[in-house]
Design an enzyme around this catalytic site. Structure first.
Site, PDB file in Angstrom:
ATOM      1  N   GLU A  84      -2.928  -2.522   9.006  1.00  0.00           N
ATOM      2  CA  GLU A  84      -2.266  -2.370   7.710  1.00  0.00           C
ATOM      3  C   GLU A  84      -1.677  -3.700   7.229  1.00  0.00           C
ATOM      4  OE1 GLU A  84      -2.515  -0.050   5.678  1.00  0.00           O
ATOM      5  OE2 GLU A  84      -3.277   1.583   6.915  1.00  0.00           O
TER       6      GLU A  84
ATOM      7  N   GLY B 215      -4.739 -15.998   4.838  1.00  0.00           N
ATOM      8  CA  GLY B 215      -3.701 -16.260   3.839  1.00  0.00           C
ATOM      9  C   GLY B 215      -2.428 -15.456   4.078  1.00  0.00           C
TER      10      GLY B 215
ATOM     11  N   ASP C  60       0.212   2.750  -1.693  1.00  0.00           N
ATOM     12  CA  ASP C  60      -0.099   1.360  -2.036  1.00  0.00           C
ATOM     13  C   ASP C  60      -0.687   1.340  -3.449  1.00  0.00           C
ATOM     14  OD1 ASP C  60      -2.598   2.425  -1.739  1.00  0.00           O
ATOM     15  OD2 ASP C  60      -3.358   0.846  -0.414  1.00  0.00           O
TER      16      ASP C  60
ATOM     17  N   TYR D 151       5.441   1.039   2.494  1.00  0.00           N
ATOM     18  CA  TYR D 151       4.041   1.454   2.599  1.00  0.00           C
ATOM     19  C   TYR D 151       3.557   1.409   4.061  1.00  0.00           C
ATOM     20  CZ  TYR D 151      -0.877   1.194   3.044  1.00  0.00           C
ATOM     21  OH  TYR D 151      -2.137   1.428   3.508  1.00  0.00           O
TER      22      TYR D 151
END
Ligand code: SF4
Length: 348
Positions: A39, A83, A140, A122
């Site tokens: 996740e 990233g 989400d 979330y």
């Protein structure tokens, strides 16, 4: 007037999910550590991009204890190219906490998960419902889009009050397997009720319950408040070569790409004469210098527009912040953000 979610959604959606769920490495079991790592990786990143990263990460860190014991360089290197590096830093911090405070057992309840670094509403909802079977929603961007369309809800999903209302609506209809239902909603958003383009309502298992499709407004939902435009930041980047090695330095402790490696660089676009002067100011002696293809990198709030120079040095750098490494070592051991990837080609 928009509609509200109904429990009638659950059965057709769960049947559809059983038949159409993608086979993904993190779905092999419901281990909370695997669900959690996946996740975190999936935040702002496409499923296809995450597959390989997840598998490699699990090979190196198969347990939360292994992650907690890892060095910063090791986990940053494994994250290279994904990233948003604060995600892996928080993941590591949280792994250390799990080992220290919970004996290496990843919590499965929503409230405890929310106290760990990097775990928000979330992610806590996803881990608690999928791995813990707890009746909590995991909402989400995908889910907000699907729910807005199902309800023909034209309110802005960037408004926290609207988000909270949609979340409460999902919570109110969760069935006995909340983890499967949360995943089914997300999967529907990823495969059928897609962003950027018309939803594929003809393939949708809940078309008969969808107010957005029936009123013909689904494709223009969800409504989002306009985002602030990104700032354009020009940069100049130097790939410095001394014999068979290339020079790297650490980025500052804080801010964008904190503590990752980079090529020497500076703000602004330096034409060749100013670029040479800049190198001179850093005590670097240039044997040859040539311009590289300009490159662009987009972050969340800023866009780097980069001018690059490939520089053969006439003497090794004596700036202690620069380290010399071979191109092979760079690829193997140093986490270089993908912002600089365009300039790596010159080393091939
Ligand atoms: Fe989305 Fe269309 Fe399904 Fe409605 S019917 S949920 S708009 S795919």
């Amino acid at each position: 007037m928009s509609g509200r979610l109904t429990k009638a959604l659950c059965a057709p959606l769960l049947d559809w999910f059983e038949q159409h769920a993608r086979v993904l490495p993190w779905r092999e079991n419901r281990d909370p550590y695997r669900v959690w790592v996946s996740e975190i990786m999936l935040q702002q990143t496409r499923v296809e991009a995450v597959r390989g990263y997840f598998t490699r990460f699990m090979e190196v860190f198969p347990t939360v204890d292994a992650l907690a014991a890892a060095s910063e360089d090791t986990y940053l290197k494994l994250w290279e190219g994904l990233g948003y590096y604060s995600r892996v830093r928080n993941l590591h911090k949280a792994a250390v906490r799990v080992c220290e405070e919970y004996g290496g057992v990843v919590p499965r309840d929503y409230d405890t998960l929310c106290t760990l670094p990097g775990i928000g509403d979330y992610t806590a909802g996803a881990v608690a419902s999928i791995a813990g079977g707890q009746r909590v929603p995991a909402v989400d961007g995908n889910v907000l889009r699907v729910v807005s369309r199902l309800n023909a809800d034209e309110r802005s999903v960037t408004d926290p009050k609207v988000k909270a209302d949609l979340r409460a609506q999902v919570a109110a209809i969760l069935p006995d397997d909340p983890g499967a239902f949360n995943q089914a909603l997300m999967e529907l958003g990823a495969l059928v009720c897609v962003p950027n383009g018309a939803p594929q309502c003809g393939n949708c298992p809940v078309l008969h319950l969808c107010a957005g499709a029936h009123t013909g407004i689904a494709a223009r939902l969800p409504v989002k408040a306009l985002k602030k435009a990104r700032t354009i930041a020009p940069r100049t980047v130097f790939v410095l070569r001394w014999q068979d090695k290339v020079a790297l330095r650490r980025r500052p402790e804080r801010g964008l790409l904190a503590k990752l490696w980079e090529f020497l660089g500076t703000d602004g676009t330096l034409p060749p004469a100013e670029a040479r002067a800049f190198l001179g100011e850093h005590g670097l002696k240039v044997a040859q210098m040539r311009a590289m293809q300009p490159a662009k990198h987009i972050f969340t709030h800023v866009e780097w527009h980069m001018t690059g120079y490939y520089v053969d040095l006439a003497a090794p750098p004596d700036d202690p912040s620069l380290v010399l490494v071979t191109p092979d070592a760079l690829r193997a051991d140093y986490a270089l953000p993908s912002a600089f990837r365009a300039f790596l080609q010159v080393l091939e």
